[in-house]
Design an enzyme around this catalytic site. Structure first.
Site, short mmCIF file in Angstrom:
data_model
loop_
_atom_site.label_atom_id
_atom_site.label_comp_id
_atom_site.label_asym_id
_atom_site.label_seq_id
_atom_site.Cartn_x
_atom_site.Cartn_y
_atom_site.Cartn_z
N GLU A 9 -70.82 -49.55 34.64
CA GLU A 9 -69.62 -50.29 33.99
C GLU A 9 -69.27 -49.75 32.55
O GLU A 9 -70.09 -49.23 32.16
CB GLU A 9 -69.89 -51.76 33.73
CG GLU A 9 -70.08 -52.59 35.21
CD GLU A 9 -69.99 -54.08 34.92
OE1 GLU A 9 -69.92 -54.46 33.90
OE2 GLU A 9 -70.19 -54.90 36.03
N ASP A 69 -69.37 -63.39 32.54
CA ASP A 69 -67.81 -63.02 32.00
C ASP A 69 -67.36 -63.99 31.17
O ASP A 69 -66.80 -64.01 30.46
CB ASP A 69 -67.20 -62.16 32.92
CG ASP A 69 -67.59 -60.84 33.45
OD1 ASP A 69 -68.31 -60.27 32.48
OD2 ASP A 69 -67.29 -60.32 34.36
N HIS A 103 -63.53 -54.45 30.50
CA HIS A 103 -64.68 -53.87 31.23
C HIS A 103 -64.41 -53.45 32.60
O HIS A 103 -63.58 -54.16 33.17
CB HIS A 103 -66.14 -54.51 31.13
CG HIS A 103 -66.19 -55.84 31.64
ND1 HIS A 103 -65.66 -57.10 31.25
CD2 HIS A 103 -67.00 -56.10 32.82
CE1 HIS A 103 -65.80 -57.84 32.08
NE2 HIS A 103 -66.64 -57.48 33.25
N HIS A 131 -65.64 -53.17 36.76
CA HIS A 131 -66.30 -53.80 37.92
C HIS A 131 -66.46 -52.84 39.00
O HIS A 131 -65.50 -52.27 39.45
CB HIS A 131 -65.91 -55.38 38.43
CG HIS A 131 -66.40 -56.32 37.48
ND1 HIS A 131 -66.40 -57.72 38.04
CD2 HIS A 131 -67.07 -56.54 36.38
CE1 HIS A 131 -66.74 -58.57 37.13
NE2 HIS A 131 -67.29 -57.91 36.05
ZN LIG Z 1 -67.97 -58.49 34.52
#
Ligand SMILES: [Zn+2]
Length: 152
Positions: free
Chosen positions: A30, A105, A92, A94
């Site tokens: 990530e 999150d 971010h 995934h």
């Molecule tokens: Zn996440």
């Protein structure tokens, strides 16, 4: 509550940054950073996304923005633009095609939104392998989901 349309624009360079970190390989970890830009009335324009830095935590299914370099970059942009370009939120990646937020999150976004001194909404973006998840969390912790995003 009447539904209000908020228009969101990503600069091409921001989408290019997202593309660079899409988790298209099995080994890809990530990535993430800060989103910077303008808000004009109901229009949000994302101008820059900071890129992952050495001090960040990057695993297959976890990202933590720990490196102070993101904030340094945000401060610099803010100064250079006379306060025009400011912190909008977080992004971010995934490792899923059409991303959806984890409970971690959502808790994190809500925490950030409630902690903001200026009471402004915080933009949250997850970059999946195919699509984006985009939401706005306001100062009360309420989430608005963006249905469609348009790129410049
Ligand atoms: Zn996440």
């Amino acid at each position: 509550m009447p539904s209000q349309k908020i228009y969101l624009l990503f600069q091409a360079s921001v989408l290019e940054t997202f593309d660079m970190y899409r988790q298209n390989s099995r080994a890809a970890t990530e990535a993430g950073g800060i989103l910077l830009g303008h808000v004009r009335g109901e229009h949000v324009e994302v101008i820059q996304a900071t890129q992952p830095q050495a001090g960040d935590v990057r695993h297959r299914m976890r990202y933590e923005r720990n490196d102070p370099g993101h904030q340094t970059e945000a401060d610099l942009m803010w100064k250079q633009s006379d306060g025009e370009i400011r912190y909008l939120g977080e992004w971010h990646t995934h490792p899923e095609d059409w991303p959806s937020p984890s409970s971690v999150d959502m808790d994190g976004w809500r925490y950030r939104a409630l902690a903001r001194q200026d009471g402004r909404a915080t933009l949250s973006v997850i970059v999946g392998r195919v699509g984006l998840y985009v939401s706005l969390v306001d100062g009360q912790g309420e989430t608005t989901l963006f249905q469609e995003c348009q790129s410049s």
